[in-house]
Structure formats: C-alpha cells, structure tokens
Scaffold this motif. Sequence first.
Motif, PDB file in Angstrom:
ATOM      1  N   PRO A 159     -44.870 -45.677 -89.314  1.00  0.00           N
ATOM      2  CA  PRO A 159     -44.723 -47.737 -88.151  1.00  0.00           C
ATOM      3  C   PRO A 159     -45.995 -46.444 -87.638  1.00  0.00           C
ATOM      4  CG  PRO A 159     -42.433 -46.555 -87.928  1.00  0.00           C
ATOM      5  CD  PRO A 159     -42.422 -45.125 -88.958  1.00  0.00           C
ATOM      6  N   THR A 181     -44.294 -49.192 -91.520  1.00  0.00           N
ATOM      7  CA  THR A 181     -44.248 -51.081 -90.460  1.00  0.00           C
ATOM      8  C   THR A 181     -45.399 -51.238 -89.807  1.00  0.00           C
ATOM      9  OG1 THR A 181     -43.284 -49.993 -88.723  1.00  0.00           O
ATOM     10  CG2 THR A 181     -41.900 -51.266 -90.537  1.00  0.00           C
ATOM     11  N   LYS A 219     -43.621 -58.196 -87.579  1.00  0.00           N
ATOM     12  CA  LYS A 219     -43.759 -56.972 -87.936  1.00  0.00           C
ATOM     13  C   LYS A 219     -44.079 -56.728 -89.653  1.00  0.00           C
ATOM     14  CE  LYS A 219     -41.563 -53.543 -86.019  1.00  0.00           C
ATOM     15  NZ  LYS A 219     -40.229 -52.747 -85.653  1.00  0.00           N
ATOM     16  N   THR A 221     -43.603 -54.992 -92.736  1.00  0.00           N
ATOM     17  CA  THR A 221     -43.813 -54.315 -93.807  1.00  0.00           C
ATOM     18  C   THR A 221     -44.381 -53.558 -94.462  1.00  0.00           C
ATOM     19  OG1 THR A 221     -42.854 -54.869 -95.935  1.00  0.00           O
ATOM     20  CG2 THR A 221     -41.427 -54.812 -93.922  1.00  0.00           C
TER      21      THR A 221
END
Length: 308
Positions: A159, A181, A219, A221
């Motif tokens: 992330p 992410t 957010k 992917t």
Amino acid sequence: MPKPVQFDVDNNAKRDRWKETARQSHVNLVSSLSPSSEASSQGKNGADEKVQGSKDIVVISEDGITKIVFNRPTKKNAITLQMYQEIMLALKNASTDNSAITVFTGTGDYYCSGNDLTNLTNATGEIQKVAIKTAMALREFVSCFIDFPKPLVAVVNGPAIGVAVTLLGLFDAVYASDKATFHTPFTQLGQSPEACSSYTFPKIMGSAKATEMLVFSKKLTAREAWAQGLVTEVFPESTFENEVWTRLKAYAKLPPNAMKISKELMRKNEKQNLHAANAEECAVIPERMTSEEYSNALMNFMSRKAKL
C-alpha cells in the motif's frame, strides 16, 4: 514523561491547544527539509554505502542501481521529519553517483503510508510563519524529484498513501505488486493535492478519474492504477521481487548517458509546467493550514486514531 495528547471535542480549551499543536508541528518539518551543513558536506556516497546516520531511509548502490528504501516497517514506512532530509540528500547523491537508474521501494508489507501524522503532537510556534515556511520547504522537496536527471523508478511492494502516491506522477516507471493500493486522502484531512498531482494526475488518467482520487479520496487497487496509467505494470506478489529486480538490473546495463538524454528530451517541455504546478500547490498551503477546516480535520483524524 509528558502526557499524551487528550481529545475532547466538547472542551474548547483542549480543542484550541490541539489546533495550535497540529499547526505548529510543521516547524519541525521545515527545519528537517533544509539539509544541514554536515549533510551537505558528505558529498557522494561510494558504491554499496548507506546514507550516513540513516536507519529509516536506507540507500544502497549496486548493479548499476541506487536503491532508496523506506525502512520503518513497524510504522508502515511512514515518513518522519528526518526522513525528508535524508531523501533529499539521497537524491542529490544519486544524481551524480555511478549508478544508471534510481529506485524507490519499501521494507515489509507497505511501500509507504505517507507522512507520519504523529509528528503533529510536537513543537510550538506562530502559524502564519510556519505555513509560509512549510510551503517553501515542500516546494524545494518536490523540486528534487522534478529535476532528478536519471531514470527514476518506483517498486511499489504494498500500500501507498498520500505523498508516496502523488510523487509517482514524477517517476519514469512504476512497478507494483498486485497487493499494492494507492490512496490520496487529502480532502479527508482538510488538505489539498501536492507533488504536482493536480497537474500530473489529470494528464495521466483524465480529469474525471483524477477527481475521484484527489477530491473524493478513492483508493485504487494495483490493477485500477495500471488501467488508469499511474502504474507501468502489475506483478503477482509471489514473483514480484524476482521479476522486477531482474528487469531493473537489465535496464541498468543500458548506456546511462543515452538514458539521461532521452529522459531530458521527454521531460524538457514538461519541467516548466511541473514547477508551475508545484508552486501553485504550495501557494495554497498557507490558506489551508490557517483554516478552521484543516485544524478540525487533523484533530478528528488523530482522535479517531487514538481510540483504535
């Protein structure tokens, strides 16, 4: 031992103290972004050397690659005040060392979770002066990425949040694990876009998709980020490290001056626009930092975090 910050939204005195503390924390950031005389005198790093005195930013040069690593895995690689100074020094050294390309990556599960907001419980000072100095310091920090002469690659192992995402628009290639992410929660924190993302994101993915990220804090992917052009290629987590580093080692054997010249030709006309976007974004910072909305958003964020 000083007592931890207590949050009580019904207590005006405590609320005001928190607002001032949140604002004043940027004093530390400003100081840390200005390279010290000791750091400036270190000069170039030799091959296979780490940045002197660094433990949270590790810099290693080998196989024609200078690797700059976010190295706070227990804190999700959140960026502390000192790390900003170390990143600027690392980029300065990498721009003139013998490596062909420079790569950012993270240790552990996260690539980087952005700024360490626990820094907001430190320091005191006058908000107007802090806001102006913060804007100047951030402008200098981002300029280091805009002006970096060699191919700049992000190996996003997990992330990425905040400035770790917005800076990606200034990289030449971004390789991501499928577990990565990409999140830019600026609006949630009462903040505004940074690191030229108000210019690079609409250019990369179109204004509608950029709005979802920068305004609505969506957010993404890894696959979504690839589809929108922010990521060059996505790899399965199981083979990510091996595939990416094998490829980068091969790239590092290409003629380095040819790569630098090619990047310069591709970026030459863009640099003026990037510096203009950086200046405009930083010009907004004083208004944001002195606003009630900004203070309330930070206070609410830290209050929620303290209850976890």
